[in-house]
Structures are given as C-alpha cells and as structure tokens.
Design an enzyme around this catalytic site. Structure first.
Site, PDB file in Angstrom:
ATOM      1  N   PRO A  29       0.862  -1.196   0.000  1.00  0.00           N
ATOM      2  CA  PRO A  29       0.000   0.000   0.000  1.00  0.00           C
ATOM      3  C   PRO A  29       0.890   1.235   0.000  1.00  0.00           C
ATOM      4  CG  PRO A  29       0.130  -0.944   2.220  1.00  0.00           C
ATOM      5  CD  PRO A  29       0.915  -1.865   1.310  1.00  0.00           C
ATOM      6  N   MET A  30       0.676   2.154  -0.956  1.00  0.00           N
ATOM      7  CA  MET A  30       1.508   3.354  -1.026  1.00  0.00           C
ATOM      8  C   MET A  30       0.645   4.556  -1.366  1.00  0.00           C
ATOM      9  SD  MET A  30       4.845   1.790  -2.981  1.00  0.00           S
ATOM     10  CE  MET A  30       3.966   0.757  -4.159  1.00  0.00           C
ATOM     11  N   GLN A  85      -6.431  -0.908   2.551  1.00  0.00           N
ATOM     12  CA  GLN A  85      -5.793  -0.592   3.827  1.00  0.00           C
ATOM     13  C   GLN A  85      -6.402   0.650   4.466  1.00  0.00           C
ATOM     14  OE1 GLN A  85      -1.789   1.154   4.636  1.00  0.00           O
ATOM     15  NE2 GLN A  85      -1.362  -0.871   5.474  1.00  0.00           N
ATOM     16  N   CYS A 114       2.754   2.551   9.409  1.00  0.00           N
ATOM     17  CA  CYS A 114       3.270   3.850   8.945  1.00  0.00           C
ATOM     18  C   CYS A 114       4.063   4.541  10.050  1.00  0.00           C
ATOM     19  CB  CYS A 114       2.130   4.759   8.511  1.00  0.00           C
ATOM     20  SG  CYS A 114       2.726   6.368   7.944  1.00  0.00           S
ATOM     21  N   LYS A 153      -1.023  -4.865   9.102  1.00  0.00           N
ATOM     22  CA  LYS A 153       0.362  -4.623   8.685  1.00  0.00           C
ATOM     23  C   LYS A 153       1.077  -3.952   9.842  1.00  0.00           C
ATOM     24  CE  LYS A 153       2.928  -2.964   4.699  1.00  0.00           C
ATOM     25  NZ  LYS A 153       4.090  -2.411   5.399  1.00  0.00           N
ATOM     26  N   HIS A 181       6.663  -5.797   8.676  1.00  0.00           N
ATOM     27  CA  HIS A 181       7.776  -5.015   8.136  1.00  0.00           C
ATOM     28  C   HIS A 181       8.941  -5.192   9.105  1.00  0.00           C
ATOM     29  CE1 HIS A 181       9.160  -1.458   5.679  1.00  0.00           C
ATOM     30  NE2 HIS A 181      10.114  -1.616   6.569  1.00  0.00           N
ATOM     31  N   ASN A 214       8.079  -7.920   4.617  1.00  0.00           N
ATOM     32  CA  ASN A 214       8.222  -6.633   3.937  1.00  0.00           C
ATOM     33  C   ASN A 214       9.461  -5.920   4.479  1.00  0.00           C
ATOM     34  OD1 ASN A 214       6.526  -3.492   4.402  1.00  0.00           O
ATOM     35  ND2 ASN A 214       7.537  -4.170   2.547  1.00  0.00           N
ATOM     36  N   GLY A 215      10.106  -5.137   3.597  1.00  0.00           N
ATOM     37  CA  GLY A 215      11.229  -4.314   4.035  1.00  0.00           C
ATOM     38  C   GLY A 215      12.511  -4.647   3.297  1.00  0.00           C
ATOM     39  N   GLU A 239       8.975   0.636  -2.356  1.00  0.00           N
ATOM     40  CA  GLU A 239       9.658   1.635  -3.187  1.00  0.00           C
ATOM     41  C   GLU A 239      10.420   1.033  -4.366  1.00  0.00           C
ATOM     42  OE1 GLU A 239      11.822   4.560  -0.860  1.00  0.00           O
ATOM     43  OE2 GLU A 239       9.995   5.739  -0.918  1.00  0.00           O
TER      44      GLU A 239
END
Length: 414
Positions: A29-30, A85, A114, A153, A181, A214-215, A239
């Site tokens: 999700p971004m 999300q 976040c 998340k 993450h 994630n990460g 990213e």
C-alpha cells in the site's frame, strides 16, 4: 463468554489464502502510488496480491470527495486479489469505513506500520503499537463487524518477545493475514538499517496464519532470499517496485522471456493509465519520475516536459522523446546493472540500509529538485481541483454572502 469467531475466518486463514491463489509476491500500500493503474501493471509482471493506497478512515467516512479520489477499485470488479488498507484509531469510524470498501475488496487491512510524523499526529500507523490493547481491540472489532477477512500490517516492536506476543494476540482477535515489516518505527527512511528477517521468521513460527514479509526487497534475489530466510507465505515490495514494477519477474516477460527495460515499463504504465485513468496527472507524473529517473536527470528539457505535462498524452509524448534521445538505464537484473542510475538504489547505501525503510506508505518524499517541483505541482493541481469541487458544491450561490464565504474558503485553502 468469548466473542463469536468472525464469519469470514470460519473457513480458516489458509483456505482464504489459497482462494487468492496463494500469492508469493505482493505490491505494498503506497499513498498516491498504488493506484489502480499501477496495481494492474504490477499484476502483469508477477504480482499476485496488491493493496490500495492507505485510506484515512475518518476522511473516508466524512468526505465523499476523498473517497472517490483515493479509493479506486476496478469498476469491472476483475482486478484480482486486492486488500484495502485503512488507518485510524476509532473502532466505530474504522468499521464504517470498512463497510464502504468491503464489497469491492478481498480483505480489509489495518495500518499499524506507517512510521511517519503525520501518523503520530493522526494517532494511527506504527504509533498505535505503543498501545497494544487498542491494536488488539481494533482487529477484533473489525473481524467481528465486517463480512470480509481482516488483516494487519505491523512493524517490529523494540523487543522480539513483544512483537511475537502482539502478533499472536492479533491472530487470536481474528486477523487472517499479517504483514510484518522487518524494522521498528524508529528505523525510518535514511536511518533505516537492514530488515531483520530473523524477527519475521519468529513471527512466522509463532502464528498459524499467512505472513507477508516486507522491508528492503530491491530485487528478485532479495525476494527469494527473504522467503527462504523467513518461511513467510509471500514477500512485499514498496519503493523498489515503484521504480522497477518488473522486479518480481527479474525483468523477463512472462510470455516471451524478452528483457523488459525502463522505457518499456513506462509505456506499459501509460497503457495501464489509459485503461484506468489515475486520479490526477500528478499521480502518473510521479511514477514516471521514478521509472525514468536517470533519463530525466540526463535530459533536463524532457524532465521539464514531464513536469509541465497537463495530460497523459503530454506525458506519453515526453516518454517518446526520451526514447529517441536515448539514455543510460540502470539495467536491473543484468550483469551491467548500474545502481548509480537507479532512483531506489542510489539511496541505498552499502550495508543494506534502504529507502524502503519507512515507505510502506510512500509519501512522495522527494529525492531531487525535479521531484520537489513535481510534488509541489501535484499539490497545486489537487488544491485547484478541490477548490473547483467545493465551489461547485456551493453551486447555486445564494446571493453575495455565499460568494464571500466561497472566496474566504478559497483563500484559506490556497
């Protein structure tokens, strides 16, 4: 007595995961970046599950304009597995927002990841991890109150024990899938050290639901290494995937095996935009700055053409001109790979620190003057269209007082 098991989980989290096709690779999700056009591009390139941009629950409930601008499911309903999300801290507001979106998605995800300052102000994201009771109660409220599975998340807590314990409690409260993450909220952006795969592996071992890792996933090799090290059901990229949406297939076309370069990715992205127009030209512009990063650094006049583009057609023309001009590409997944030509890798110092650190939710934090300008331009466009919309709503102005108010309103938002 104990709360009833949520109906969606009756068939079990693993059955749910299999119903999605057991995805291995996931688009994060971004904010302003995982819009439908981009999600559909990644799905042609090996992604089996995608998330909507983060949706502020309160804005979803209070502002229909925010809903239409930010929540963009495929109108035909044929997108493929997608999780929406939500961010927030009030169970009633989250439930109401969840009911808006649940008919269009496979699951509703809660954002406890976040790490940015705005999340502290808004009391959401990773800052809720300091309030574990609240986190668990939110998962429970949504798992009981929604018709689709609920997922979460999270980031690592300061201690591994605390992380594992909170994840176990979320699963007990009804979470069907966890995305972990592998960094703490303190490890954001440039301070972000490498992701702790061992911590993610500990969560995988402790809970019997699918876990997405994630990460710091910058290449196909990273994704495979992450899956091997963690035992996770899937790997998520944020990213790095923005610059290289073909990351999960090693830049090889699934059908033909042909190499997919950055120019081809830009063309495919614009084709996806034609099929699924993004909320603004600014969204597409921001993607092109990442896809064509070193080309637009090399050719300043084309960078300006992208900045000044007023339509998808203008952007397509700039992309064509760049191809004619020629530029030195990063050449991902080839022996000639050049990290200095990559937007993502340029900001990934040796030692594994990556810009992926805080950017589950990419907030368009700019990396160059061009991106600063692009972000400012996109904001101006957004404000102008908001103003226009508000003035239209005031519409049939009831005399001068209304006009006066309208002007004040416009001044306040300018």
């Amino acid at each position: 007595g104990a709360p009833m098991a949520p109906p969606a989980a009756a068939s079990g989290p693993w059955a749910f995961w299999r119903s999605l096709g057991s995805p291995r690779f996931v688009c994060a999700p971004m904010v302003d970046q995982s819009e439908l056009a981009f999600r559909s591009l990644t799905r042609q390139l090996g992604v089996g599950l995608a998330y909507t941009p983060m949706l502020h629950a309160r804005l979803m409930v209070e502002h229909p304009a925010y809903r239409t601008h930010t929540f963009d499911p495929d109108p035909a309903g044929r997108e493929g597995p997608v999780f929406a999300q939500l961010a927030g801290h009030d169970p009633a507001v989250l439930l109401e927002a969840g009911r808006f979106v649940q008919g269009h998605v496979d699951a509703v995800d809660l954002n406890f990841g976040c790490p940015q300052a705005i999340a502290r102000k808004g009391r959401y994201g990773a800052f809720l991890l300091d309030e574990p009771e609240l986190v668990v109660s939110l998962v429970g409220a949504l798992a009981r109150g929604l018709d689709v599975p609920v997922t979460a998340k999270v980031r690592l807590l300061p201690s591994l024990d605390a992380t594992v314990q909170l994840c176990e409690r979320m699963v007990d409260a009804g979470a069907s899938v966890l995305c972990v993450h592998g960094r703490t909220k303190e490890q954001n952006k440039h301070r972000s050290g490498s992701a702790h795969w061992s911590a993610v592996a500990a969560v995988v071992a402790a809970v019997d639901v699918p876990v997405i890792a994630n990460g710091g996933i910058g290449s196909l090799a990273d994704a495979e290494a992450c899956l091997a090290a963690t035992g996770a059901a899937a790997a998520m990229s944020s990213e790095a995937l923005l610059e290289n949406p073909a990351l999960f297939i090693g830049n090889r076309d699934i059908a033909s095996g042909a190499y997919i370069d950055q120019a081809e990715l830009a063309r495919r992205y614009l084709a996806a935009c034609a099929a699924h127009p993004p909320p603004s030209v600014g969204h597409a512009r921001s993607h092109l700055f990442k896809l064509l990063h070193s080309g637009l650094r090399e050719h300043v006049e084309l960078r300006d053409a992208v900045l000044e583009a007023r339509s998808l057609g203008d952007l397509a023309e700039a992309v064509e001109r760049l191809e004619v001009a020629g530029w030195a590409q990063p050449k991902f997944h080839t022996p000639e790979f050049d990290p200095t030509r990559s937007w993502y890798w340029r900001h990934r110092p040796e030692g594994g620190a990556t810009p992926d650190g805080g950017a589950d939710e990419v907030d368009g934090e700019p990396r160059s003057r061009a991106e600063v300008e692009a972000v400012a331009l996109a904001k101006r466009e957004r404000r102008a269209s908001e103003r226009k919309r508000r003035n239209m709503q005031r519409g049939a102005g009831k005399g001068r007082t209304q006009n006066g108010a309208g002007l004040q309103g416009a001044a306040a938002t300018a």
